[in-house]
Scaffold this motif. Structure first.
Motif, mmCIF file in Angstrom:
data_model
loop_
_atom_site.group_PDB
_atom_site.id
_atom_site.type_symbol
_atom_site.label_atom_id
_atom_site.label_comp_id
_atom_site.label_asym_id
_atom_site.label_seq_id
_atom_site.Cartn_x
_atom_site.Cartn_y
_atom_site.Cartn_z
ATOM 1 N N ILE A 280 0.948 -1.273 -0.099
ATOM 2 C CA ILE A 280 -0.217 -0.092 -0.042
ATOM 3 C C ILE A 280 1.010 1.070 0.020
ATOM 4 O O ILE A 280 1.801 1.493 0.802
ATOM 5 C CB ILE A 280 -0.731 0.040 1.328
ATOM 6 C CG1 ILE A 280 -1.703 -1.245 1.224
ATOM 7 C CG2 ILE A 280 -1.702 1.139 1.412
ATOM 8 C CD1 ILE A 280 -2.504 -1.280 2.629
ATOM 9 N N ASP A 281 0.713 2.098 -0.863
ATOM 10 C CA ASP A 281 1.306 3.433 -1.066
ATOM 11 C C ASP A 281 0.191 4.483 -0.751
ATOM 12 O O ASP A 281 -0.903 4.249 -0.960
ATOM 13 C CB ASP A 281 1.882 3.818 -2.487
ATOM 14 C CG ASP A 281 2.966 2.793 -2.847
ATOM 15 O OD1 ASP A 281 3.249 1.877 -2.108
ATOM 16 O OD2 ASP A 281 3.620 3.085 -3.892
ATOM 17 N N TYR A 282 0.723 5.348 0.229
ATOM 18 C CA TYR A 282 -0.236 6.277 0.716
ATOM 19 C C TYR A 282 0.502 7.665 1.144
ATOM 20 O O TYR A 282 1.804 7.757 1.345
ATOM 21 C CB TYR A 282 -1.160 5.861 1.895
ATOM 22 C CG TYR A 282 -0.409 5.522 3.268
ATOM 23 C CD1 TYR A 282 -0.386 6.564 4.191
ATOM 24 C CD2 TYR A 282 0.180 4.256 3.273
ATOM 25 C CE1 TYR A 282 0.573 6.142 5.421
ATOM 26 C CE2 TYR A 282 0.964 4.059 4.535
ATOM 27 C CZ TYR A 282 0.884 4.967 5.415
ATOM 28 O OH TYR A 282 1.688 4.758 6.612
ATOM 29 N N THR A 283 -0.301 8.542 1.234
ATOM 30 C CA THR A 283 0.159 10.065 1.630
ATOM 31 C C THR A 283 -0.439 10.247 2.963
ATOM 32 O O THR A 283 -1.492 9.714 3.254
ATOM 33 C CB THR A 283 0.009 11.101 0.597
ATOM 34 O OG1 THR A 283 -1.507 11.182 0.480
ATOM 35 C CG2 THR A 283 0.629 10.893 -0.708
ATOM 36 N N GLY A 284 0.128 11.392 3.712
ATOM 37 C CA GLY A 284 -0.683 11.724 4.867
ATOM 38 C C GLY A 284 0.046 11.516 5.982
ATOM 39 O O GLY A 284 1.466 11.660 5.951
ATOM 40 N N LYS B 152 6.090 13.477 -0.127
ATOM 41 C CA LYS B 152 6.588 12.238 0.822
ATOM 42 C C LYS B 152 5.349 11.165 0.520
ATOM 43 O O LYS B 152 4.273 11.396 0.815
ATOM 44 C CB LYS B 152 6.525 12.721 2.450
ATOM 45 C CG LYS B 152 7.034 11.623 3.000
ATOM 46 C CD LYS B 152 7.104 12.105 4.615
ATOM 47 C CE LYS B 152 8.209 13.317 4.780
ATOM 48 N NZ LYS B 152 8.496 13.610 6.183
ATOM 49 N N VAL B 153 5.685 10.162 0.378
ATOM 50 C CA VAL B 153 4.909 8.892 -0.001
ATOM 51 C C VAL B 153 5.463 7.770 1.027
ATOM 52 O O VAL B 153 6.592 7.276 1.063
ATOM 53 C CB VAL B 153 5.089 8.320 -1.275
ATOM 54 C CG1 VAL B 153 4.109 7.025 -1.482
ATOM 55 C CG2 VAL B 153 4.658 9.484 -2.389
ATOM 56 N N TYR B 154 4.472 7.097 1.877
ATOM 57 C CA TYR B 154 4.595 5.970 2.715
ATOM 58 C C TYR B 154 4.491 4.787 2.011
ATOM 59 O O TYR B 154 3.494 4.505 1.417
ATOM 60 C CB TYR B 154 3.847 6.297 3.917
ATOM 61 C CG TYR B 154 4.019 7.555 4.905
ATOM 62 C CD1 TYR B 154 5.028 7.539 5.826
ATOM 63 C CD2 TYR B 154 3.264 8.734 4.451
ATOM 64 C CE1 TYR B 154 5.311 8.634 6.468
ATOM 65 C CE2 TYR B 154 3.671 9.759 4.933
ATOM 66 C CZ TYR B 154 4.499 9.876 6.073
ATOM 67 O OH TYR B 154 4.736 10.918 6.921
ATOM 68 N N LYS B 155 5.007 3.758 2.156
ATOM 69 C CA LYS B 155 5.150 2.534 1.464
ATOM 70 C C LYS B 155 4.997 1.543 2.501
ATOM 71 O O LYS B 155 5.945 1.317 3.427
ATOM 72 C CB LYS B 155 6.407 2.033 0.748
ATOM 73 C CG LYS B 155 6.304 3.116 -0.798
ATOM 74 C CD LYS B 155 7.284 2.563 -1.728
ATOM 75 C CE LYS B 155 7.065 3.310 -3.034
ATOM 76 N NZ LYS B 155 6.249 3.003 -3.889
ATOM 77 N N LEU B 156 3.757 0.779 2.467
ATOM 78 C CA LEU B 156 3.571 -0.239 3.660
ATOM 79 C C LEU B 156 3.479 -1.473 3.098
ATOM 80 O O LEU B 156 2.771 -1.718 1.992
ATOM 81 C CB LEU B 156 2.288 0.172 4.228
ATOM 82 C CG LEU B 156 1.847 -0.718 5.495
ATOM 83 C CD1 LEU B 156 2.872 -0.625 6.586
ATOM 84 C CD2 LEU B 156 0.654 -0.306 5.963
#
Length: 234
Positions: free
Chosen positions: A160-164, A197-201
């Motif tokens: 899952i890629d997400y921002t925030g 900034k992108v978070y990769k989970l």
């Protein structure tokens, strides 16, 4: 006079191989697997023809020995030689149905079913009707009924890629737990994409077989901060 197999018997054995392998092939094609009806039938027919050739050779050899008893010591009969080559050689076709990527291996069951119909074709070609029919029922049982009886949990990799911020991560994880999906392992890192900034989970999940992956993906993709969702078999 040349001894030959009865035409009706040859037809019966070939039809049996065609019908039974066609049913197995239909199951594979219906489930959108690499090899379908025609592939399975061709494998079984080919194996059946080899078995018929082997039996014809055996009949001719026995007849020749009867007519020429003095040569009995110099002639040998190996009933398993041709069919053994079929069983070992069919592996190349099964290997063609196996797809490997960095996270999963697919097509092993179809490869095994191709090998199985080759064996059924040999049994039909040799005229072993009981072995052919019981073997066919065993293959169908494994491919259809057993799949519903034995429910093995499936390991999947969810990316899952997400921002925030961390709130988004907690919301996503909470949703998965609510769906009774066990999270076995978590990898988490941050990168920059388009000055953002992108978070990769990356999650390793244990899912019950009845959980529909598409429903999970759709729900996660609907989240306003999620930019990418990928789900693969482990």
């Amino acid at each position: 006079m040349l001894v030959t197999m009865d035409y009706l018997e040859i037809t019966k054995r070939l039809l049996l191989a065609i019908i039974l392998s066609g049913i197995i092939g239909f199951d594979r094609e219906y489930k959108n697997r690499p090899a379908g009806v025609r592939t399975h039938i061709l494998v079984a027919v080919g194996a059946c023809v080899v078995a018929l050739i082997q039996e014809q050779i055996a009949l001719e050899t026995v007849d020749y020995i009867k007519n020429n008893p003095s040569l009995s010591g110099s002639l040998s009969l190996n009933q398993g030689r041709l069919t053994a080559q079929v069983i070992s050689g069919i592996g190349f076709l099964g290997a063609g149905t196996i797809m490997v990527n960095k996270t999963s291996v697919k097509g092993l069951t179809t490869a095994a079913s191709i090998w199985a119909v080759a064996c059924l074709g040999i049994a039909a070609g040799e005229g072993f009707y009981a072995i052919t029919l019981i073997g066919f029922m065993a293959v169908i049982l494994v491919l259809t009924v057993l799949e519903r009886i034995i429910r093995v949990p499936v390991l999947k990799i969810l990316e899952i890629d997400y921002t925030g911020d961390d709130t988004v991560k907690h919301e996503l994880v909470a949703f998965l737990k609510k769906e009774n999906i066990e999270i076995r392992n978590v990898n988490y890192h941050i990168c920059q994409e388009d000055h953002q900034k992108v978070y990769k989970l990356l999650l390793e999940l244990e899912c019950a077989p009845n959980i529909k992956a598409i429903d999970i993906i759709d729900h996660l993709a609907d989240h306003p901060h999620v930019t990418k969702v990928m789900l693969e078999d482990s």
